[in-house]
Design a protein around this motif. Structure first.
Motif, PDB file in Angstrom:
ATOM      1  N   LEU A   1       0.838  -1.195   0.000  1.00  0.00           N
ATOM      2  CA  LEU A   1       0.000   0.000   0.000  1.00  0.00           C
ATOM      3  C   LEU A   1       0.869   1.239   0.000  1.00  0.00           C
ATOM      4  O   LEU A   1       1.972   1.238   0.562  1.00  0.00           O
ATOM      5  CB  LEU A   1      -0.913   0.019   1.233  1.00  0.00           C
ATOM      6  N   VAL A   2       0.365   2.297  -0.607  1.00  0.00           N
ATOM      7  CA  VAL A   2       1.051   3.581  -0.562  1.00  0.00           C
ATOM      8  C   VAL A   2       1.073   4.078   0.882  1.00  0.00           C
ATOM      9  O   VAL A   2       0.073   4.033   1.588  1.00  0.00           O
ATOM     10  CB  VAL A   2       0.350   4.602  -1.484  1.00  0.00           C
ATOM     11  N   GLY A   3       2.231   4.529   1.340  1.00  0.00           N
ATOM     12  CA  GLY A   3       2.380   4.998   2.710  1.00  0.00           C
ATOM     13  C   GLY A   3       2.742   3.914   3.700  1.00  0.00           C
ATOM     14  O   GLY A   3       3.046   4.203   4.857  1.00  0.00           O
ATOM     15  N   GLN A   4       2.704   2.653   3.272  1.00  0.00           N
ATOM     16  CA  GLN A   4       3.059   1.542   4.160  1.00  0.00           C
ATOM     17  C   GLN A   4       4.558   1.537   4.428  1.00  0.00           C
ATOM     18  O   GLN A   4       5.370   1.890   3.568  1.00  0.00           O
ATOM     19  CB  GLN A   4       2.633   0.221   3.510  1.00  0.00           C
ATOM     20  N   LYS A   5       4.946   1.125   5.620  1.00  0.00           N
ATOM     21  CA  LYS A   5       6.349   1.015   5.975  1.00  0.00           C
ATOM     22  C   LYS A   5       6.776  -0.446   5.869  1.00  0.00           C
ATOM     23  O   LYS A   5       6.182  -1.323   6.491  1.00  0.00           O
ATOM     24  CB  LYS A   5       6.605   1.552   7.380  1.00  0.00           C
TER      25      LYS A   5
END
Length: 592
Positions: free
Chosen positions: A399-403
């Motif tokens: 996901l976008v923004g996932q670390k």
């Protein structure tokens, strides 16, 4: 006794059984006199020839007067009062007395004849504990075990560090040789003496290959540390000086250890993660889980360390040299009882696809020291790590923004690996490609502006959002869903009553509360005077109504002025209007 006498005695016994108590005694005395023997002798001979029925099983067999709950409580007290080594400190009688005194148990029975409550005896309680399988002797038995196997050499390794209690190398003064630790001088229960030689004690790291039983051993100073553990693991993986005589090497699929602080350290775990090695930390107090390496420690002590008493060792490097020579001898000559081969012969059956060669030792040490770092996924589905950019668009569920947790790839100098999880929740590391940029700083695989368009692949969350949009609008396509939203359509076709659960709950409960009588509190009552309308105010309120009814307002004003010179109460205004309508001089009529 002859057969004739036996037959006569059996007939006497049968006859006596059919008689009453008084008759039986007289009959037996008569028979004893006829047979020429005493009554006691007759009884003894009848006992010998009589056929006795089998003893009936008691109707309450298998049942206990002690309840299961009370048995559990007694057993728990006995187990809690036990030492860690399994030595029992409290007797059953003592535990029962303590629990009775505290009102926790009764452990009693009722006498059926007298009705008296009698405490259960200690033997009865012990028997009940055994029947319930709650006796400490039963609870302390080892758990059933399942035999485990390895699929091939290097499938599983076991490692166990152990303190070499017999030998140490002093690193001060002129004495640098290996010496036997004197028990009276360095007894293990004398903390001060142990502290004096703590840094000089030698630690033995022993490892085994589960399939072949190959033993690896190496000695270290400094105790059980992550640095020593990582160094030993790297030593096991690396090719030895002469692989034709010492073939053991390669990266295992998994490694088993006890839950020590060094074994669970980030350095060792990071090393194993980077090499795709699964770390299995055994449950505390379960030595059978790695019984092979425990046995290997015993073999090293008896087959190798026992000979150190008869030689002089100047430093730990020399000690490790002797250990390596012993490993080649023992693994190459001693037959293993399980597979009937030497350990090196069994290990050498490893196939090419099963023998994964490790990176150089220096590079492995770098992996063990550098811990993985977190990297945030950009809208381009990329991450930055180590000054480079890597694409993670092929990582499932990203996901976008996932670390993401990122580490170095041990087989690629400029590579990286990302931690992912399979369906069973196991952590795996997936290699991700590096993003290549041209001399202008653009991605080499980017679409050329004005000539082509490359739509980015949808993430899993984006796809879910689209499906939920169609579901909420009861639409087949996204276009239909958008049209319904623009038309202010109610989600889910208006079929969801957001307050239905409240109505259902109230109807199901149907609760009626008892009316309670109350007491009126005192409060300051104020007299409120009614408003009095002046003639002007009356005129403002009545003029529109009179005119609407078609009346003569001038005649009405004259009547108001005459009859209500001081005005009228607001509550009487309606009565004034009705009087004006019915007054003889006032004629109300509607104009055409």
């Amino acid at each position: 006794m002859n057969p004739a006498l036996i037959e006569r005695l059996q007939a006497v016994d049968r006859q006596a059984e059919s008689m009453g108590r008084g008759e039986r005694s007289a009959y037996l005395k008569q028979q004893a006199a006829e047979l020429g023997m005493s009554l006691a002798t007759l009884y003894r001979k009848l006992e010998a020839v009589a056929v006795k029925p089998g003893r009936k099983r008691r109707s309450d067999a298998g049942k206990s007067e002690l309840s299961l709950d009370e048995a559990k409580l007694i057993s728990a007290v006995l187990m809690e009062a036990m030492r860690r080594n399994g030595k029992r400190l409290m007797a059953v009688r003592q535990a029962v007395e303590m629990l009775r005194a505290n009102g926790k148990i009764e452990a009693a029975r009722i006498d059926e004849e007298t009705g008296e409550v009698l405490p259960l005896s200690e033997s009865t309680i012990i028997r009940a504990l055994r029947e319930y399988k709650l006796h400490p002797d039963q609870l302390l038995q080892p758990d059933p075990v399942s035999r485990m196997k390895s699929e091939h050499p290097n499938h599983c390794w076991q490692i166990d560090p152990s303190l070499c209690v017999l030998y140490y190398l002093p690193r001060h003064g002129k004495d640098t040789g290996l010496r036997v630790m004197k028990e009276e001088e360095f007894y293990k229960n004398k903390p001060k003496n142990v502290v004096k030689i703590e840094q000089d004690r030698v630690w033995r790291y022993t490892g085994t290959d589960h399939a072949s039983g190959t033993i690896a051993v190496r000695y270290y100073f400094g105790g059980e540390t992550s640095a020593n553990l990582c160094d030993f693991f790297i030593y096991m993986m690396q090719a030895k000086q002469d692989t034709l005589k010492d073939p053991f090497r390669g990266v295992p699929r998994m490694v088993m250890l006890d839950p020590g602080s060094a074994n669970t350290s980030a350095a060792f775990k990071n090393l194993c993660k980077s090499l795709d090695v699964h770390v299995q930390i055994n449950r505390p107090g379960n030595p059978r889980a790695k019984g092979q390496v425990e046995k290997a420690n015993d073999i090293v002590e008896t087959a190798f360390e026992s000979g150190l008493r008869f030689t002089e060792v100047n430093d730990i490097d020399q000690l490790n040299g002797l250990a390596e020579r012993w490993m080649r001898y023992y693994n190459g000559t001693q037959i293993h009882s399980r597979h009937g081969m030497t350990r090196y012969q069994a290990w050498n059956k490893i196939k090419a696809e099963q023998l994964i060669l490790p990176p150089p030792a220096d590079y492995c040490r770098e992996l063990a020291v550098s811990a993985p770092k977190e990297a945030k996924v950009s809208p381009d589905l990329e991450i930055r790590f180590g000054g480079r950019v890597y694409s993670v668009k092929d990582i499932k569920g990203v996901l976008v923004g996932q670390k993401l947790l990122v580490a170095k790839n041990p087989w690629e100098t400029d590579g990286a690996r990302v931690a992912t999880f399979d369906a069973d929740g196991h952590e795996t590391w997936v290699a991700v490609p590096q993003v290549v940029f041209d001399e202008m700083g653009f991605r080499a695989d980017a679409a050329v502006i004005g000539e082509e368009y490359k739509a980015p692949s949808h993430t899993e969350s984006q796809q879910h959002a689209k499906e939920l949009d169609k579901l909420a609008m009861d639409a087949e396509t996204l276009e239909q869903a958008a049209a319904k939203r623009k038309g202010k359509a109610v989600p889910f076709g208006g079929e969801l009553d957001p307050y239905k659960h409240q109505e259902d709950t109230l109807a199901a409960r149907n609760t009626l509360y008892i009316e309670r009588s109350g007491q009126q509190m005192d409060y300051n009552r104020m007299e409120v005077a009614e408003q009095v309308l002046s003639k002007v105010e009356m005129a403002k309120l009545l003029k529109p109504r009179i005119e609407a009814a078609g009346g003569d307002w001038k005649q009405a004003v004259a009547l108001i002025t005459k009859q209500y010179p001081d005005g009228v109460a607001a509550s009487q205004l309606e009565a004034v209007f009705n009087q004006l309508k019915t007054a003889g001089r006032l004629k109300l009529h509607k104009t055409a």
